[in-house]
Design a protein around this motif. Structure first.
Motif, PDB file in Angstrom:
ATOM      1  N   GLU A 205       5.122   5.718  13.020  1.00  0.00           N
ATOM      2  CA  GLU A 205       4.983   6.643  11.880  1.00  0.00           C
ATOM      3  C   GLU A 205       6.192   7.583  11.958  1.00  0.00           C
ATOM      4  O   GLU A 205       6.119   8.682  12.506  1.00  0.00           O
TER       5      GLU A 205
ATOM      6  N   PHE B   9      -9.001  20.586   9.996  1.00  0.00           N
ATOM      7  CA  PHE B   9      -8.545  19.278   9.515  1.00  0.00           C
ATOM      8  C   PHE B   9      -7.304  19.426   8.635  1.00  0.00           C
ATOM      9  O   PHE B   9      -7.273  20.233   7.701  1.00  0.00           O
ATOM     10  N   PHE B  10      -6.284  18.635   8.961  1.00  0.00           N
ATOM     11  CA  PHE B  10      -5.010  18.614   8.237  1.00  0.00           C
ATOM     12  C   PHE B  10      -4.256  19.947   8.316  1.00  0.00           C
ATOM     13  O   PHE B  10      -3.424  20.243   7.468  1.00  0.00           O
TER      14      PHE B  10
ATOM     15  N   TYR C 261      -1.883  14.552   2.592  1.00  0.00           N
ATOM     16  CA  TYR C 261      -1.724  13.130   2.307  1.00  0.00           C
ATOM     17  C   TYR C 261      -1.086  13.064   0.916  1.00  0.00           C
ATOM     18  O   TYR C 261      -1.563  13.707  -0.010  1.00  0.00           O
TER      19      TYR C 261
ATOM     20  N   LYS D  38     -11.567   7.470  11.388  1.00  0.00           N
ATOM     21  CA  LYS D  38     -12.611   8.396  10.918  1.00  0.00           C
ATOM     22  C   LYS D  38     -13.400   8.958  12.096  1.00  0.00           C
ATOM     23  O   LYS D  38     -14.470   9.532  11.897  1.00  0.00           O
TER      24      LYS D  38
ATOM     25  N   LEU E 217      -9.393   3.414   4.977  1.00  0.00           N
ATOM     26  CA  LEU E 217      -8.026   3.931   5.137  1.00  0.00           C
ATOM     27  C   LEU E 217      -7.056   2.837   4.714  1.00  0.00           C
ATOM     28  O   LEU E 217      -7.060   1.738   5.263  1.00  0.00           O
ATOM     29  N   LEU E 218      -6.228   3.151   3.737  1.00  0.00           N
ATOM     30  CA  LEU E 218      -5.349   2.141   3.138  1.00  0.00           C
ATOM     31  C   LEU E 218      -4.118   1.889   3.998  1.00  0.00           C
ATOM     32  O   LEU E 218      -3.664   2.763   4.730  1.00  0.00           O
TER      33      LEU E 218
ATOM     34  N   SER F 222       5.772  11.966   7.201  1.00  0.00           N
ATOM     35  CA  SER F 222       5.326  11.039   8.247  1.00  0.00           C
ATOM     36  C   SER F 222       4.959   9.711   7.587  1.00  0.00           C
ATOM     37  O   SER F 222       3.848   9.523   7.100  1.00  0.00           O
ATOM     38  N   ILE F 223       5.912   8.789   7.597  1.00  0.00           N
ATOM     39  CA  ILE F 223       5.860   7.669   6.657  1.00  0.00           C
ATOM     40  C   ILE F 223       5.047   6.466   7.124  1.00  0.00           C
ATOM     41  O   ILE F 223       4.940   6.180   8.305  1.00  0.00           O
ATOM     42  N   ALA F 224       4.502   5.752   6.123  1.00  0.00           N
ATOM     43  CA  ALA F 224       3.931   4.421   6.300  1.00  0.00           C
ATOM     44  C   ALA F 224       5.079   3.410   6.275  1.00  0.00           C
ATOM     45  O   ALA F 224       6.263   3.784   6.254  1.00  0.00           O
TER      46      ALA F 224
ATOM     47  N   ARG G 163      -7.234  11.348  -6.613  1.00  0.00           N
ATOM     48  CA  ARG G 163      -7.621  12.686  -6.152  1.00  0.00           C
ATOM     49  C   ARG G 163      -6.468  13.407  -5.447  1.00  0.00           C
ATOM     50  O   ARG G 163      -6.561  14.607  -5.181  1.00  0.00           O
ATOM     51  N   PHE G 164      -5.411  12.676  -5.122  1.00  0.00           N
ATOM     52  CA  PHE G 164      -4.231  13.308  -4.524  1.00  0.00           C
ATOM     53  C   PHE G 164      -3.094  13.443  -5.545  1.00  0.00           C
ATOM     54  O   PHE G 164      -1.939  13.652  -5.166  1.00  0.00           O
TER      55      PHE G 164
ATOM     56  N   TYR H 280       3.124  15.547  17.452  1.00  0.00           N
ATOM     57  CA  TYR H 280       4.461  15.136  17.022  1.00  0.00           C
ATOM     58  C   TYR H 280       5.415  15.446  18.168  1.00  0.00           C
ATOM     59  O   TYR H 280       5.864  16.586  18.330  1.00  0.00           O
TER      60      TYR H 280
HETATM   61  N1  THG Z   1      -0.770  10.003  10.325  1.00  0.00           N
HETATM   62  C1  THG Z   1       0.535  10.354  10.219  1.00  0.00           C
HETATM   63  N2  THG Z   1       1.414   9.596   9.596  1.00  0.00           N
HETATM   64  C2  THG Z   1       1.011   8.420   9.039  1.00  0.00           C
HETATM   65  C3  THG Z   1      -0.334   8.018   9.112  1.00  0.00           C
HETATM   66  C4  THG Z   1      -1.242   8.839   9.778  1.00  0.00           C
HETATM   67  N3  THG Z   1       1.921   7.648   8.423  1.00  0.00           N
HETATM   68  C5  THG Z   1       1.570   6.301   8.074  1.00  0.00           C
HETATM   69  C6  THG Z   1       0.157   6.168   7.567  1.00  0.00           C
HETATM   70  N4  THG Z   1      -0.749   6.841   8.514  1.00  0.00           N
HETATM   71  C7  THG Z   1       0.034   6.786   6.209  1.00  0.00           C
HETATM   72  N5  THG Z   1      -1.240   6.501   5.587  1.00  0.00           N
HETATM   73  C8  THG Z   1      -2.330   7.330   5.701  1.00  0.00           C
HETATM   74  C9  THG Z   1      -3.543   6.911   5.172  1.00  0.00           C
HETATM   75  C10 THG Z   1      -4.656   7.718   5.291  1.00  0.00           C
HETATM   76  C11 THG Z   1      -4.565   8.947   5.898  1.00  0.00           C
HETATM   77  C12 THG Z   1      -3.367   9.356   6.424  1.00  0.00           C
HETATM   78  C13 THG Z   1      -2.246   8.558   6.307  1.00  0.00           C
HETATM   79  C14 THG Z   1      -5.738   9.851   6.038  1.00  0.00           C
HETATM   80  N6  THG Z   1      -6.642   9.846   5.076  1.00  0.00           N
HETATM   81  C15 THG Z   1      -7.868  10.638   5.196  1.00  0.00           C
HETATM   82  C16 THG Z   1      -8.935   9.932   4.392  1.00  0.00           C
HETATM   83  O1  THG Z   1      -8.608   9.198   3.482  1.00  0.00           O
HETATM   84  O2  THG Z   1     -10.100  10.128   4.736  1.00  0.00           O
HETATM   85  C17 THG Z   1      -7.750  12.087   4.788  1.00  0.00           C
HETATM   86  C18 THG Z   1      -6.995  12.371   3.539  1.00  0.00           C
HETATM   87  C19 THG Z   1      -7.172  13.813   3.091  1.00  0.00           C
HETATM   88  O3  THG Z   1      -8.329  14.201   2.865  1.00  0.00           O
HETATM   89  O4  THG Z   1      -6.186  14.533   2.914  1.00  0.00           O
HETATM   90  O5  THG Z   1      -5.842  10.588   6.992  1.00  0.00           O
HETATM   91  O6  THG Z   1      -2.458   8.561   9.917  1.00  0.00           O
HETATM   92  N7  THG Z   1       0.937  11.498  10.771  1.00  0.00           N
END
Ligand code: THG
Length: 367
Positions: free
Chosen positions: A61, A175-176, A93, A197, A242-243, A120-122, A262-263, A204
């Motif tokens: 990531e 959270f977050f 997110y 979850k 989680l996608l 923090s990229i996918a 929602r985002f 980091y």
């Molecule tokens: N953490 C960090 N970087 C990332 C990821 C991570 N980069 C790549 C990848 N994961 C990016 N994709 C996601 C997908 C879901 C979430 C975070 C990154 C996630 N979703 C929660 C949910 O859907 O329940 C909360 C979203 C919210 O409510 O804001 O956490 O995992 N650093």
């Protein structure tokens, strides 16, 4: 599948030594970097994640750092999420879209300061897009990939383990949100977040040299908690909905199709490059959307290509991530389903390389 040949192009991480010593048995490639996928077995790792605490090497990531007076302006150009209310200390997110409204990435963005952000990229080359936008618009920013490697601590015993290494104050982190914490005289950004979850944190880690000392300290401090090396779990993350970018969505999908509406605050996200395109498509609403799919199966092959979702002889969608769930019984999956068949309870058939299975659209994900 045959082994992946190691080479310089397939980057190791600051934690690879610990991952190997812990007996990793499966890897994938993510942002041209190693990402562990299995230690004991996906099933055993799954149960342990839900019961104890795991340390995850998620250095893949990668961070796209944006620094300078135009940093906030540039970040808002990337996303239809309105960032005006975001404060330093928060993580969001954030869907990232191109000029057509297509998803380029779904990162977590970390606002370190008004003029300093980490994206923090996918798994896509977002650095190139961000550098291109910065250059093309002559923005006063520096964009690069710093030596920052996330290490996740996930599972119900995460708070206890983290408190032992970073102090009890970490229990109060929301959270977050993130804070700065000390490890061996080094400041570390730690957020309550992570790709499961089960609860937990992401550290980091700035500077690869401190990676293994931190890994070892967490392993030693958690011995009696049964801490183990782990990784994003292919079953648990589908249960949680989680996608996974590149699997469940690509640049052919809008955030709305991905269930990420929602985002999005497209009306007020002034400056977002895909804003006009998204405003146009959001008039009608998406005609397909991500849905939880239950599969009546006892075993499933790896989902390494989209599996057609059928209503009779008509293809009405596809499944892109699937697993057998020990806790919920049968197959759990993430699918993209056409509007005509996306209501909960809709019966479908799923075509896999191992045959056809009954499937059903669910109301919500399992976790
Ligand atoms: N953490 C960090 N970087 C990332 C990821 C991570 N980069 C790549 C990848 N994961 C990016 N994709 C996601 C997908 C879901 C979430 C975070 C990154 C996630 N979703 C929660 C949910 O859907 O329940 C909360 C979203 C919210 O409510 O804001 O956490 O995992 N650093």
């Amino acid at each position: 599948m045959a082994m992946i040949s190691p080479s310089r192009r397939l980057r190791r991480t600051p934690f690879s030594e610990g991952v190997e010593a812990a007996g990793v048995t499966g890897y994938t490639v993510y942002n041209r970097m190693l990402l562990p996928t299995v230690f004991r077995s996906v099933q055993e790792d799954y149960h342990h994640l839900k019961e104890a605490v795991q340390i995850w090497d998620v250095a893949c990531e990668r961070q796209v750092e944006v620094r300078g007076p135009d940093a906030g302006k540039l970040i808002q150009m990337l996303t239809p999420r309105d960032l005006r209310g975001m404060l330093p200390g928060q993580c969001y997110y954030m869907p990232v879209v191109d000029e057509t409204g297509g998803m380029l990435n779904d990162p977590v963005v970390v606002k370190l300061a008004e003029d300093r952000w980490w994206i923090s990229i996918a798994d896509s080359d977002l650095l190139l897009w961000v550098k291109g936008v910065a250059y093309g618009y002559r923005l006063d920013v520096l964009v690069d990939e710093p030596d920052v490697s996330p290490l996740a601590v996930q599972g119900p015993k995460s708070d206890e383990l983290m408190a032992r290494v970073f102090g009890d104050g970490i229990r109060d982190l929301r959270f977050f949100r993130f804070g700065w914490y000390d490890f061996q005289g080094r400041g570390m950004v730690i957020a309550r977040s992570g790709y499961s979850k089960q609860g937990g944190f992401e550290i980091y880690v700035e500077g690869g040299d401190i990676g293994m000392p931190l890994w070892n300290a967490l392993m030693e401090a958690g011995e009696d908690l049964d801490v183990r090396a782990g990784c994003p779990n292919g079953i648990e993350r589908v249960e949680g909905g989680l996608l996974s970018y590149g699997n469940d969505m690509t640049d052919d999908n809008t955030p709305h199709e991905c269930g990420l509406g929602r985002f999005c605050n497209t009306a007020t996200a002034i400056g977002c490059i895909g804003r006009d395109a998204l405003l146009r498509v959001s008039v009608e609403g998406p005609v397909q959307q991500i849905r939880p799919i239950a599969i009546d199966a006892k075993t499933l092959p790896p989902c390494d290509r989209p599996w057609p979702l059928m209503a009779g002889t008509r293809k009405v969608g596809q499944v892109t991530s699937a697993a057998i769930s020990p806790d919920f019984g049968g197959g759990v999956a993430i699918g993209m389903v056409r509007m005509t068949h996306w209501d909960a309870g809709t019966p479908l058939h799923l075509e896999t390389p191992d045959g056809s299975f009954d499937a059903e659209v669910k109301e919500q994900f399992w976790i």
